[in-house]
Structure formats: structure tokens, C-alpha cells
Design a protein around this motif. Sequence first.
Motif, PDB file in Angstrom:
ATOM      1  N   THR A 139       2.684 -10.212   3.197  1.00 48.00           N
ATOM      2  CA  THR A 139       3.231 -10.381   4.552  1.00 48.00           C
ATOM      3  C   THR A 139       4.218  -9.274   4.888  1.00 48.00           C
ATOM      4  O   THR A 139       4.253  -8.789   6.025  1.00 48.00           O
ATOM      5  CB  THR A 139       3.899 -11.759   4.702  1.00 48.00           C
ATOM      6  N   MET A 140       5.007  -8.859   3.917  1.00 53.15           N
ATOM      7  CA  MET A 140       5.953  -7.775   4.188  1.00 53.15           C
ATOM      8  C   MET A 140       5.214  -6.456   4.413  1.00 53.15           C
ATOM      9  O   MET A 140       5.608  -5.660   5.279  1.00 53.15           O
ATOM     10  CB  MET A 140       6.976  -7.661   3.059  1.00 53.15           C
ATOM     11  N   GLN A 141       4.117  -6.229   3.666  1.00 51.00           N
ATOM     12  CA  GLN A 141       3.303  -5.038   3.919  1.00 51.00           C
ATOM     13  C   GLN A 141       2.728  -5.077   5.332  1.00 51.00           C
ATOM     14  O   GLN A 141       2.681  -4.063   6.030  1.00 51.00           O
ATOM     15  CB  GLN A 141       2.166  -4.962   2.896  1.00 51.00           C
ATOM     16  N   THR A 142       2.311  -6.268   5.758  1.00 52.84           N
ATOM     17  CA  THR A 142       1.745  -6.424   7.101  1.00 52.84           C
ATOM     18  C   THR A 142       2.824  -6.219   8.167  1.00 52.84           C
ATOM     19  O   THR A 142       2.613  -5.511   9.160  1.00 52.84           O
ATOM     20  CB  THR A 142       1.112  -7.818   7.252  1.00 52.84           C
ATOM     21  N   ALA A 143       3.994  -6.826   7.960  1.00 52.13           N
ATOM     22  CA  ALA A 143       5.079  -6.721   8.942  1.00 52.13           C
ATOM     23  C   ALA A 143       5.519  -5.274   9.134  1.00 52.13           C
ATOM     24  O   ALA A 143       5.673  -4.798  10.267  1.00 52.13           O
ATOM     25  CB  ALA A 143       6.267  -7.579   8.501  1.00 52.13           C
ATOM     26  N   VAL A 144       5.707  -4.572   8.032  1.00 54.74           N
ATOM     27  CA  VAL A 144       6.146  -3.173   8.118  1.00 54.74           C
ATOM     28  C   VAL A 144       5.045  -2.297   8.708  1.00 54.74           C
ATOM     29  O   VAL A 144       5.291  -1.427   9.550  1.00 54.74           O
ATOM     30  CB  VAL A 144       6.563  -2.656   6.729  1.00 54.74           C
ATOM     31  N   GLY A 145       3.799  -2.543   8.287  1.00 55.15           N
ATOM     32  CA  GLY A 145       2.692  -1.722   8.779  1.00 55.15           C
ATOM     33  C   GLY A 145       2.419  -1.903  10.258  1.00 55.15           C
ATOM     34  O   GLY A 145       2.097  -0.939  10.967  1.00 55.15           O
ATOM     35  N   VAL A 146       2.556  -3.132  10.757  1.00 54.71           N
ATOM     36  CA  VAL A 146       2.269  -3.402  12.172  1.00 54.71           C
ATOM     37  C   VAL A 146       3.466  -3.091  13.055  1.00 54.71           C
ATOM     38  O   VAL A 146       3.335  -2.456  14.099  1.00 54.71           O
ATOM     39  CB  VAL A 146       1.832  -4.874  12.372  1.00 54.71           C
ATOM     40  N   PHE A 147       4.651  -3.535  12.642  1.00 53.09           N
ATOM     41  CA  PHE A 147       5.820  -3.463  13.528  1.00 53.09           C
ATOM     42  C   PHE A 147       6.879  -2.451  13.106  1.00 53.09           C
ATOM     43  O   PHE A 147       7.729  -2.083  13.908  1.00 53.09           O
ATOM     44  CB  PHE A 147       6.493  -4.839  13.607  1.00 53.09           C
ATOM     45  N   GLY A 148       6.843  -1.991  11.860  1.00 54.32           N
ATOM     46  CA  GLY A 148       7.949  -1.181  11.358  1.00 54.32           C
ATOM     47  C   GLY A 148       7.705   0.302  11.367  1.00 54.32           C
ATOM     48  O   GLY A 148       8.615   1.071  11.088  1.00 54.32           O
ATOM     49  N   ASN A 149       6.485   0.725  11.668  1.00 54.96           N
ATOM     50  CA  ASN A 149       6.192   2.156  11.632  1.00 54.96           C
ATOM     51  C   ASN A 149       6.628   2.846  12.911  1.00 54.96           C
ATOM     52  O   ASN A 149       6.256   2.437  14.000  1.00 54.96           O
ATOM     53  CB  ASN A 149       4.684   2.387  11.442  1.00 54.96           C
TER      54      ASN A 149
END
Length: 212
Positions: A81-91
Motif C-alpha cells: 500500500t505504501m508503494q502504491t500511495a507513493v507511486g500514485v500520489f507522491g511522485n
Amino acid sequence: MDARFLYPLESCKIIHLLRHGQALHNVEAEKDRNALLSPHLFDAPLTDHGHQQVENLHERLVSSGVLKRVELVVTSPLLRTMQTAVGVFGNEDRLHNMTSSPSILALEVARDRNGVRPPDMRRNIESEEDNLWRPDVRESEEEIFARGLEFMKCRLWKRPEKEVAVVSHGIVLQHMLYVFANDCDKSIRHDLCKRFANCEIRTVVIVDKGLV
């Protein structure tokens, strides 16, 4: 147009609910459900396909303008989930002139169903061990619903942000939606609360009727 409700904006929150991208345990479970008991799948990461799903969704949210509007991202502390959160919203996205991203907050209350299965146990964070995961007891659906209730009505609603993304796990997201499902028409409730696909996002508006 069948407009039946009119609510002031200050009594509403927009919530984007997102399930993590395809993770290694999802692939292995399709072959053999018993694989979910394997210690080799501890805190399972995204697969290459899962990373591609995340990248595709990021592009979609950039082009739709959603990414610019989200003020906060709440995520489960599990790796997928953290990989998903950073990849979708954090880049940061210089191609689209985006130089900032919303804050990302990891909360235990948003994590996957606890117990028994190693993919649902989180790795230590700053030496903090996972004291919630139980090796011999699987969290009940009633307990998951109670978590969803606490999160949606207490934790999330008290936040000042008006547009929030939640990155979590399929069964947990479903139970978060069940908290408000009785306020929906039956046909809408069925579609809204059905099982999430990997990297599927659903957007809802929550209204505090006490402010109306």
C-alpha cells in the motif's frame, strides 16, 4: 436529471478509496490459496505488473486533475500500500508542471485483515515491531467493520482536509464503505461495496448531516 439532495460544501468530504496494485501474494494465491501461509510472502511487495498499474493510475489522476486536488493521502503501513500511495500520489511530475504532492500518512487502522497470514504482517518501522498481527488468530469481519467505523467517522471526518485519498486493502475498503452503505439506494450500494480490483479507485462524497 433526478436531483434529490442539496448539501452545503462545508458539510462534505470527497474521499478517493484505492486498493493497492497487484502484489506478489495476489499472484501466488491465484495458483494456490495455501500460499498465503508462506513466510516467503511476508509483507508482500508489488509485482512488476502492480508497479505498472500504479504508474498508469498516476497518469490518469494527473490528466483528470484529481492529483492536484487531493490534500492528504492516508495509507496502510504495509509495503504494497505504501508503494502504491507513493507511486500514485507522491511522485513529482515535472512533465505536467507538478512540483509538490500531498502529505502521506500511514495509519495502522487502515491496514489489511490481521493475523495468521504472513503477507498481512508489516515489517518494522523505525524499529517499531508489529504488535497487532497475531500468528494464530485471524481478525473477524466484525472487527474489520469496527475499524472501518473508527476510521471513517472518527479519524477521517475530524481531519480538516476536504479531499482525501485512502490507500488500503480490498476487504478493509469494503468495510469502510459499509459504514455509510445504508444511506444509499440498494442498487448503488451493491455496486459501491463490491470487491475492489487491484489498483481500482472509487470516489465518494460523505456528508455530515448534523451540519445541514
